[in-house]
Design a protein around this motif. Sequence first.
Motif, PDB file in Angstrom:
ATOM      1  N   ASN A   1      64.127  21.675  10.579  1.00 53.39           N
ATOM      2  CA  ASN A   1      63.764  20.597  11.488  1.00 53.39           C
ATOM      3  C   ASN A   1      62.594  19.767  10.999  1.00 53.39           C
ATOM      4  OD1 ASN A   1      61.343  22.008  12.224  1.00 53.39           O
ATOM      5  ND2 ASN A   1      62.517  23.244  13.638  1.00 53.39           N
ATOM      6  N   LYS A   2      62.069  20.062   9.809  1.00 55.52           N
ATOM      7  CA  LYS A   2      60.945  19.283   9.316  1.00 55.52           C
ATOM      8  C   LYS A   2      61.444  17.990   8.674  1.00 55.52           C
ATOM      9  CE  LYS A   2      60.853  21.145   4.652  1.00 55.52           C
ATOM     10  NZ  LYS A   2      60.317  22.179   3.763  1.00 55.52           N
ATOM     11  N   LEU A   3      60.541  17.019   8.558  1.00 58.12           N
ATOM     12  CA  LEU A   3      60.804  15.804   7.801  1.00 58.12           C
ATOM     13  C   LEU A   3      60.121  15.925   6.448  1.00 58.12           C
ATOM     14  CD1 LEU A   3      60.229  12.885  10.347  1.00 58.12           C
ATOM     15  CD2 LEU A   3      62.343  14.095   9.791  1.00 58.12           C
TER      16      LEU A   3
ATOM     17  N   TYR B   1      59.061  20.941  20.057  1.00 54.71           N
ATOM     18  CA  TYR B   1      58.813  21.250  18.652  1.00 54.71           C
ATOM     19  C   TYR B   1      57.526  20.561  18.217  1.00 54.71           C
ATOM     20  CZ  TYR B   1      63.521  23.091  18.461  1.00 54.71           C
ATOM     21  OH  TYR B   1      64.646  23.850  18.687  1.00 54.71           O
TER      22      TYR B   1
ATOM     23  N   TYR C   1      54.408  20.069  15.079  1.00 55.35           N
ATOM     24  CA  TYR C   1      54.240  20.046  13.630  1.00 55.35           C
ATOM     25  C   TYR C   1      52.801  19.668  13.263  1.00 55.35           C
ATOM     26  CZ  TYR C   1      59.300  19.383  14.008  1.00 55.35           C
ATOM     27  OH  TYR C   1      60.628  19.515  14.336  1.00 55.35           O
TER      28      TYR C   1
ATOM     29  N   PHE D   1      54.274  18.144   4.694  1.00 55.13           N
ATOM     30  CA  PHE D   1      54.542  19.095   5.769  1.00 55.13           C
ATOM     31  C   PHE D   1      53.684  20.345   5.600  1.00 55.13           C
ATOM     32  CE2 PHE D   1      56.866  21.541   8.790  1.00 55.13           C
ATOM     33  CZ  PHE D   1      57.116  22.777   8.226  1.00 55.13           C
TER      34      PHE D   1
ATOM     35  N   SER E   1      55.772  24.025  11.161  1.00 50.73           N
ATOM     36  CA  SER E   1      56.443  23.666  12.402  1.00 50.73           C
ATOM     37  C   SER E   1      56.379  24.857  13.350  1.00 50.73           C
ATOM     38  CB  SER E   1      57.890  23.232  12.154  1.00 50.73           C
ATOM     39  OG  SER E   1      58.623  24.264  11.529  1.00 50.73           O
TER      40      SER E   1
ATOM     41  N   SER F   1      58.132  28.284  13.010  1.00 52.19           N
ATOM     42  CA  SER F   1      59.533  28.260  12.616  1.00 52.19           C
ATOM     43  C   SER F   1      59.686  27.975  11.117  1.00 52.19           C
ATOM     44  CB  SER F   1      60.331  27.246  13.434  1.00 52.19           C
ATOM     45  OG  SER F   1      59.679  26.005  13.501  1.00 52.19           O
ATOM     46  N   GLU F   2      58.743  27.276  10.541  1.00 53.73           N
ATOM     47  CA  GLU F   2      58.777  27.019   9.108  1.00 53.73           C
ATOM     48  C   GLU F   2      57.368  26.657   8.644  1.00 53.73           C
ATOM     49  OE1 GLU F   2      61.707  24.096   8.044  1.00 53.73           O
ATOM     50  OE2 GLU F   2      61.328  24.297   5.904  1.00 53.73           O
TER      51      GLU F   2
ATOM     52  N   ARG G   1      65.642  19.933  18.884  1.00 52.18           N
ATOM     53  CA  ARG G   1      65.892  20.180  17.477  1.00 52.18           C
ATOM     54  C   ARG G   1      66.882  19.173  16.883  1.00 52.18           C
ATOM     55  NH1 ARG G   1      65.481  24.689  13.956  1.00 52.18           N
ATOM     56  NH2 ARG G   1      66.910  24.473  12.222  1.00 52.18           N
TER      57      ARG G   1
END
Lengths: 111, 114
Positions: free
Chosen positions: A97-99, B31, B33, B45, B48, B55-56, B98
Amino acid sequence: DQQVKQNSPSLSVQEGRISILNCDYTNSMFDYFLWYKKYPAEGPTFLISISSIKDKNEDGRFTVFLNKSAKHLSLHIVPSQPGDSAVYFCAASGLGNKLVFGAGTILRVKS
Amino acid sequence: EPEVTQTPSHQVTQMGQEVILRCVPISNHLYFYWYRQILGQKVEFLVSFYNNEISEKSEIFDDQFSVERPDGSNFTLKIRSTKLEDSAMYFCASRPNRVNGELFFGEGSRLTVL
């Protein structure tokens, strides 16, 4: 890791003309693409997006074109205005879901 | 129009100090970030966060970094022991769900490590 590339660091255009900003990507899992505009000392602002099932999306003066076979997208701004002068970032997302952002292109619109 | 808000707008700290950057995402978003942009470089990035867990995360997000949503409205990024190379603009962003869609970014917090 340069999955999203904007090879032109800057672009200068005359007011009223078309601005074309380009972006290439390498990850074939990307299925959604976005353009953001950023002024100094501000956060990125969403401009326009396109899903991989389309090849064109238009919103007023802004049109994004997607060429999946070439893994290339472009943003057209017509007509360009001095207020469009900013940094433009191409971004892409895939299964996660990241950009993932490109390095940005500085657009200068001269009046 | 709802917006993502970040504080502080600028923080100057000494190397080795702990820093907490705060964000209030848009209220119905799920969500969250953190991204950062070192001067003149791309927006990168970091992490997240969904359903109260990471989640990441990227390789940049090492053990010196942590995130938390302590009270259901704030979303914080903590850097335990800052390094010179942590100097950057840190952007918080949120998204309602999402399904593909844009991230809404805050104005950023500039961190300067001396």
